[in-house]
Design an enzyme around this catalytic site. Structure first.
Site, PDB file in Angstrom:
ATOM      1  N   ASP A 147      44.112  63.754  99.834  1.00 39.63           N
ATOM      2  CA  ASP A 147      44.460  62.927 100.111  1.00 39.63           C
ATOM      3  C   ASP A 147      44.424  61.457 101.028  1.00 39.63           C
ATOM      4  O   ASP A 147      42.608  62.078 102.280  1.00 39.63           O
ATOM      5  CB  ASP A 147      46.480  62.776 100.491  1.00 39.63           C
ATOM      6  CG  ASP A 147      46.981  62.855 101.319  1.00 39.63           C
ATOM      7  OD1 ASP A 147      45.947  63.819 102.811  1.00 39.63           O
ATOM      8  OD2 ASP A 147      48.015  63.856 101.791  1.00 39.63           O
ATOM      9  N   GLY A 180      47.335  66.250 104.778  1.00 37.77           N
ATOM     10  CA  GLY A 180      47.569  66.226 106.933  1.00 37.77           C
ATOM     11  C   GLY A 180      47.717  67.378 106.956  1.00 37.77           C
ATOM     12  O   GLY A 180      46.715  67.776 107.895  1.00 37.77           O
ATOM     13  N   GLY A 236      48.222  70.751 104.409  1.00 33.73           N
ATOM     14  CA  GLY A 236      47.939  71.479 103.749  1.00 33.73           C
ATOM     15  C   GLY A 236      48.657  71.748 102.971  1.00 33.73           C
ATOM     16  O   GLY A 236      48.911  72.811 101.780  1.00 33.73           O
ATOM     17  N   HIS A 256      41.505  89.825  98.265  1.00 36.84           N
ATOM     18  CA  HIS A 256      42.555  90.150  97.982  1.00 36.84           C
ATOM     19  C   HIS A 256      43.168  90.034  97.274  1.00 36.84           C
ATOM     20  O   HIS A 256      43.630  90.038  96.033  1.00 36.84           O
ATOM     21  CB  HIS A 256      43.732  90.720  99.552  1.00 36.84           C
ATOM     22  CG  HIS A 256      43.468  91.197  99.958  1.00 36.84           C
ATOM     23  ND1 HIS A 256      43.848  92.453 101.308  1.00 36.84           N
ATOM     24  CD2 HIS A 256      42.562  91.952 100.461  1.00 36.84           C
ATOM     25  CE1 HIS A 256      43.572  92.914 101.682  1.00 36.84           C
ATOM     26  NE2 HIS A 256      42.207  92.729 101.392  1.00 36.84           N
TER      27      HIS A 256
HETATM   28  C1  RB5 Z   1      51.038  62.050 104.310  1.00 32.40           C
HETATM   29  O1  RB5 Z   1      51.770  61.548 105.754  1.00 32.40           O
HETATM   30  C2  RB5 Z   1      50.908  63.865 104.863  1.00 32.40           C
HETATM   31  O2  RB5 Z   1      52.968  63.988 104.350  1.00 32.40           O
HETATM   32  C3  RB5 Z   1      50.277  64.946 103.737  1.00 32.40           C
HETATM   33  O3  RB5 Z   1      49.170  64.508 103.933  1.00 32.40           O
HETATM   34  C4  RB5 Z   1      50.872  66.041 103.453  1.00 32.40           C
HETATM   35  O4  RB5 Z   1      50.842  66.522 104.751  1.00 32.40           O
HETATM   36  C5  RB5 Z   1      52.046  66.928 103.239  1.00 32.40           C
HETATM   37  O5  RB5 Z   1      52.059  67.718 103.749  1.00 32.40           O
END
Ligand code: RB5
Length: 145
Positions: A7, A65, A67, A97
């Site tokens: 993203d 952001g 993960g 594993h």
């Molecule tokens: C985006 O702002 C953020 O929420 C996304 O990248 C992520 O961290 C979600 O888990």
């Protein structure tokens, strides 16, 4: 073939991942996103997950952001074992594993140098093929049994 998805929060780190894979001459298919404009991370997890399910990619790398969101989404998909890693020990162990097929990283969590070592560790470590790990993976894949 490695499927890539991120993203907006993972976009910058993914540019480094692509450069790194290019340097290593590892083929990848990029499913986006394509800029730092705000997008929804589940859409990219879904595309990479589908590529693994249909067999056009055999591994994936996803970045958002933290993960976390993108790995929650990926792990809802059948046959996907997505591992959020912030260290090389976990990246190695999850291949040995769990036979994890998607590496997930947090673009706001780790730096480029560590991330590239994690990528190398994940891609270069084979599954152990040990019976006890196969048995556990079977249980993951058949949660209703
Ligand atoms: C985006 O702002 C953020 O929420 C996304 O990248 C992520 O961290 C979600 O888990």
């Amino acid at each position: 073939m490695i499927g890539l998805g991120c993203d907006h929060s993972g976009y910058e780190l993914m540019q480094e991942v692509k450069k790194h894979l290019d340097k290593r001459e590892i083929l990848y298919q990029n499913f986006g996103c394509y800029s730092k404009d705000s997008v929804d991370y589940p859409d990219y997890a879904r595309q990479v997950g589908h590529a693994l399910q249909e067999g056009s990619c055999d591994k994936g790398i996803l970045i958002c952001g933290t993960g976390i969101g993108i790995s929650i989404m990926a792990n809802k998909m059948s046959g996907i074992r997505a591992a959020l890693c912030s260290d090389c020990f976990s990246a190695e162990a999850t291949r040995l594993h769990n036979d994890a097929n998607i590496l997930v990283m947090g673009g706001r969590v780790i730096g480029v140098g560590l991330a590239m070592k994690i990528v190398d560790t994940f891609l270069d470590t084979p599954f152990s093929e040990e019976e006890r790990h196969k048995r556990r993976i079977y249980k993951i894949e058949h949660p209703e049994t």
